[in-house]
Write a protein that holds these residues in place. Structure first.
Motif, mmCIF file in Angstrom:
data_model
loop_
_atom_site.group_PDB
_atom_site.id
_atom_site.type_symbol
_atom_site.label_atom_id
_atom_site.label_comp_id
_atom_site.label_asym_id
_atom_site.label_seq_id
_atom_site.Cartn_x
_atom_site.Cartn_y
_atom_site.Cartn_z
ATOM 1 N N GLY A 1 -5.081 6.291 11.315
ATOM 2 C CA GLY A 1 -5.420 5.558 10.249
ATOM 3 C C GLY A 1 -4.522 5.147 9.208
ATOM 4 O O GLY A 1 -4.316 3.962 8.934
ATOM 5 N N ILE A 2 -4.437 6.239 8.335
ATOM 6 C CA ILE A 2 -3.943 6.328 6.953
ATOM 7 C C ILE A 2 -2.434 5.827 6.885
ATOM 8 O O ILE A 2 -1.787 5.069 6.325
ATOM 9 C CB ILE A 2 -4.085 7.384 6.064
ATOM 10 N N ILE A 3 -1.777 6.504 8.108
ATOM 11 C CA ILE A 3 -0.263 6.296 8.206
ATOM 12 C C ILE A 3 -0.205 4.760 8.684
ATOM 13 O O ILE A 3 0.819 4.207 8.447
ATOM 14 C CB ILE A 3 0.361 7.081 9.332
ATOM 15 N N GLU A 4 -1.194 4.079 9.463
ATOM 16 C CA GLU A 4 -0.848 2.663 9.967
ATOM 17 C C GLU A 4 -0.904 1.875 8.647
ATOM 18 O O GLU A 4 -0.363 0.628 8.872
ATOM 19 C CB GLU A 4 -1.816 2.292 10.988
ATOM 20 N N MET A 5 -1.772 2.291 7.694
ATOM 21 C CA MET A 5 -2.001 1.316 6.531
ATOM 22 C C MET A 5 -0.636 1.288 5.519
ATOM 23 O O MET A 5 -0.407 0.202 4.844
ATOM 24 C CB MET A 5 -3.246 1.480 5.820
ATOM 25 N N ALA A 6 -0.247 2.429 5.623
ATOM 26 C CA ALA A 6 0.999 2.694 4.301
ATOM 27 C C ALA A 6 1.976 1.756 4.539
ATOM 28 O O ALA A 6 2.911 1.657 5.767
ATOM 29 C CB ALA A 6 1.362 4.225 4.260
ATOM 30 N N ASP A 7 2.639 1.191 3.617
ATOM 31 C CA ASP A 7 3.819 0.272 3.736
ATOM 32 C C ASP A 7 5.058 1.177 3.320
ATOM 33 O O ASP A 7 6.116 1.217 3.545
ATOM 34 C CB ASP A 7 3.700 -0.819 2.697
ATOM 35 N N ALA A 8 4.720 2.439 2.616
ATOM 36 C CA ALA A 8 5.562 3.453 2.277
ATOM 37 C C ALA A 8 5.137 4.900 1.837
ATOM 38 O O ALA A 8 3.845 4.825 1.449
ATOM 39 C CB ALA A 8 6.316 2.930 1.114
ATOM 40 N N ILE A 9 5.531 5.724 1.906
ATOM 41 C CA ILE A 9 4.969 7.196 1.875
ATOM 42 C C ILE A 9 6.040 7.818 0.711
ATOM 43 O O ILE A 9 7.372 7.627 0.821
ATOM 44 C CB ILE A 9 4.902 7.946 2.903
ATOM 45 N N ALA A 10 5.491 8.203 -0.369
ATOM 46 C CA ALA A 10 6.058 8.829 -1.598
ATOM 47 C C ALA A 10 5.788 10.260 -1.725
ATOM 48 O O ALA A 10 4.426 10.567 -1.908
ATOM 49 C CB ALA A 10 5.787 7.941 -2.830
ATOM 50 N N ILE A 11 6.684 11.142 -1.428
ATOM 51 C CA ILE A 11 6.523 12.459 -1.511
ATOM 52 C C ILE A 11 6.720 13.016 -3.033
ATOM 53 O O ILE A 11 7.597 12.973 -3.426
ATOM 54 C CB ILE A 11 7.303 13.246 -0.705
ATOM 55 N N ASN A 12 5.568 13.176 -3.550
ATOM 56 C CA ASN A 12 5.290 13.231 -5.178
ATOM 57 C C ASN A 12 6.011 15.030 -5.311
ATOM 58 O O ASN A 12 5.691 15.735 -4.346
ATOM 59 C CB ASN A 12 4.121 13.026 -5.792
ATOM 60 N N LYS A 13 6.157 15.271 -6.639
ATOM 61 C CA LYS A 13 6.722 16.481 -7.051
ATOM 62 C C LYS A 13 7.716 17.090 -6.257
ATOM 63 O O LYS A 13 7.530 18.438 -5.769
ATOM 64 C CB LYS A 13 5.323 17.601 -6.899
ATOM 65 N N PHE B 1 0.821 -1.058 0.009
ATOM 66 C CA PHE B 1 0.072 0.001 -0.045
ATOM 67 C C PHE B 1 0.920 1.205 -0.025
ATOM 68 O O PHE B 1 1.508 1.445 1.044
ATOM 69 C CB PHE B 1 -0.755 0.036 1.313
ATOM 70 N N LEU B 2 0.852 2.150 -1.195
ATOM 71 C CA LEU B 2 1.678 3.143 -1.273
ATOM 72 C C LEU B 2 0.767 4.575 -0.983
ATOM 73 O O LEU B 2 -0.220 4.611 -1.694
ATOM 74 C CB LEU B 2 2.219 3.169 -2.570
ATOM 75 N N LEU B 3 1.269 5.390 -0.424
ATOM 76 C CA LEU B 3 0.391 6.585 -0.103
ATOM 77 C C LEU B 3 1.455 7.728 -0.681
ATOM 78 O O LEU B 3 2.541 7.898 -0.163
ATOM 79 C CB LEU B 3 0.395 6.872 1.698
ATOM 80 N N LEU B 4 0.647 8.466 -1.551
ATOM 81 C CA LEU B 4 1.546 9.831 -1.997
ATOM 82 C C LEU B 4 1.085 10.688 -1.536
ATOM 83 O O LEU B 4 -0.193 11.339 -1.009
ATOM 84 C CB LEU B 4 1.051 9.785 -3.543
ATOM 85 N N LYS B 5 2.142 11.817 -1.155
ATOM 86 C CA LYS B 5 1.813 13.108 -0.521
ATOM 87 C C LYS B 5 2.721 14.169 -1.117
ATOM 88 O O LYS B 5 3.196 14.048 -2.005
ATOM 89 C CB LYS B 5 2.587 12.758 0.977
#
Length: 359
Positions: A222-234, A204-208
């Motif tokens: 909630g959302i941070i616990e589900m994320a396997d990684a966070i990708a800071i886009n732009k 599960f990838l969360l774009l920020k």
């Protein structure tokens, strides 16, 4: 009348030439061919060969609410079942404007360049008023849609929980049977669909975004616990400095939470989908996660738990559908709604009455 005399008779009609008669005959044959619908077994055979047309037909049957289509779709899924599970399923989410479509195109193009077959299941939000959906993902992914090793299927979210298309999970299975080894699922990204998507993907990838106040959302549990990684886009140009600062903040937030069941420590990555920077690093990181979760057997365990979850979910959906489609319930529901409007009953009393009709 013989075929020759028929042709001559038609030819004698004023304004009709022989070439027009021939063209009309060809068009009729094409139309008849188009009307001939392939059988269930033919669709299964073509899907297993990687035929995109057959795959699209089958997905349309899955998304249909027609009972006959539902049965055929079920038969197709059963026929393809033993050819599924050979893929990596990746959920991608983020708020509107974070650049999900741009990221998915850049990511998909990278994957196809290294020999992967990519299916993108992009769920578009449906209007709660008109029930319409834009389904514009194909127009936003101009390069990927032309790639012979990619398949993009935009589907309206409809009224299903969290905006996830009702039959996305079955669609994943058909895409796997058709030979797609990497499945990308884009969510609506409005804060409700993440849970449902999380229950059908391996990663599960969360774009920020950085510099737009979005980094503060990282504190939401909630959302941070589900994320396997966070990708800071732009993360490019003038925004690069802010992106680096956001990366530090997100890393701090991630370390506040207990270790995930997969024993994987979520990562924070920087990327620029527009400039194709950091995309390869994200794929390497996902591969690392897959290797890690397979080594400790969490990968297979998670898939089995997801299947159990969707068993219960499917039963609930079917019961709900049967209840509201029952003729007696349909009529009684109209009466109860009118009674509520007239102030002669309450929603709770009305619900109890309707449920009692099925007992």
């Amino acid at each position: 009348m013989t075929k020759k005399s028929k042709s001559s008779a038609l030819h004698n009609i004023e304004g009709v030439s022989q070439s027009e008669i021939t063209n009309a005959s060809s068009i009729t044959k094409i139309q008849q061919k188009r009307k001939a619908k392939p059988s269930t077994q033919e669709l299964i055979a073509q899907i297993l060969k990687g035929n995109i047309t057959a795959l699209s037909r089958a997905i349309t049957l899955i998304e249909s609410s027609n009972s006959k289509h539902l049965q055929q779709a079920s038969d197709i899924i059963k026929g393809c079942l033993q050819h599924t599970n050979a893929s990596v399923r990746i959920g991608i989410t983020g708020v509107p404007g974070v650049g999900k479509s741009t990221f998915i195109e850049a990511f998909g193009m990278h994957l196809t360049s290294i020999g992967k077959k990519v299916a993108v299941l992009a769920v578009d939000p449906s209007s709660s008023l008109s029930k319409g959906s834009i389904l514009g993902d194909k127009t936003r992914m101009e390069d990927l849609v032309k790639n012979e090793n990619a398949f993009i299927r935009p589907s309206p979210s409809g009224t299903s929980l969290g905006g996830v298309a009702r039959k996305t999970r079955e669609t994943i299975m058909l895409c796997e049977a058709a030979g797609f080894d990497t499945i990308l699922i884009e969510t609506v990204g409005v804060g409700q669909s993440e849970t449902a998507v999380h229950s059908m993907v391996d990663f599960f990838l969360l774009l920020k975004l950085a510099g737009a106040g979005d980094e503060l959302q990282g504190i939401k549990r909630g959302i941070i616990e589900m994320a396997d990684a966070i990708a800071i886009n732009k993360a490019d140009g003038d925004n690069l400095k802010a992106a680096k600062l956001a990366k530090v903040e997100f890393n701090r937030a991630l370390h506040l939470y207990p270790l995930k069941d997969s024993e994987w420590q979520p990562k924070v990555m920087l990327c620029s989908a527009l400039k194709h920077e950091g995309i390869e690093d994200i794929w390497v990181m996902i591969q690392s996660y897959v290797a890690h979760s397979k080594a400790n057997h969490y990968f297979d365990y998670n898939r089995k738990e997801q299947s159990k979850f969707w068993l219960i979910q499917t039963i609930e959906d079917r019961l709900k559908s049967r209840f509201f489609n029952h003729p007696e319930i349909k009529e009684a529901l109209k009466t109860q709604l009118q009674l509520i409007e007239d102030g002669k009953t309450t929603p709770f009393v009305a619900a109890e009455y309707l449920l009692s009709l099925k007992n």
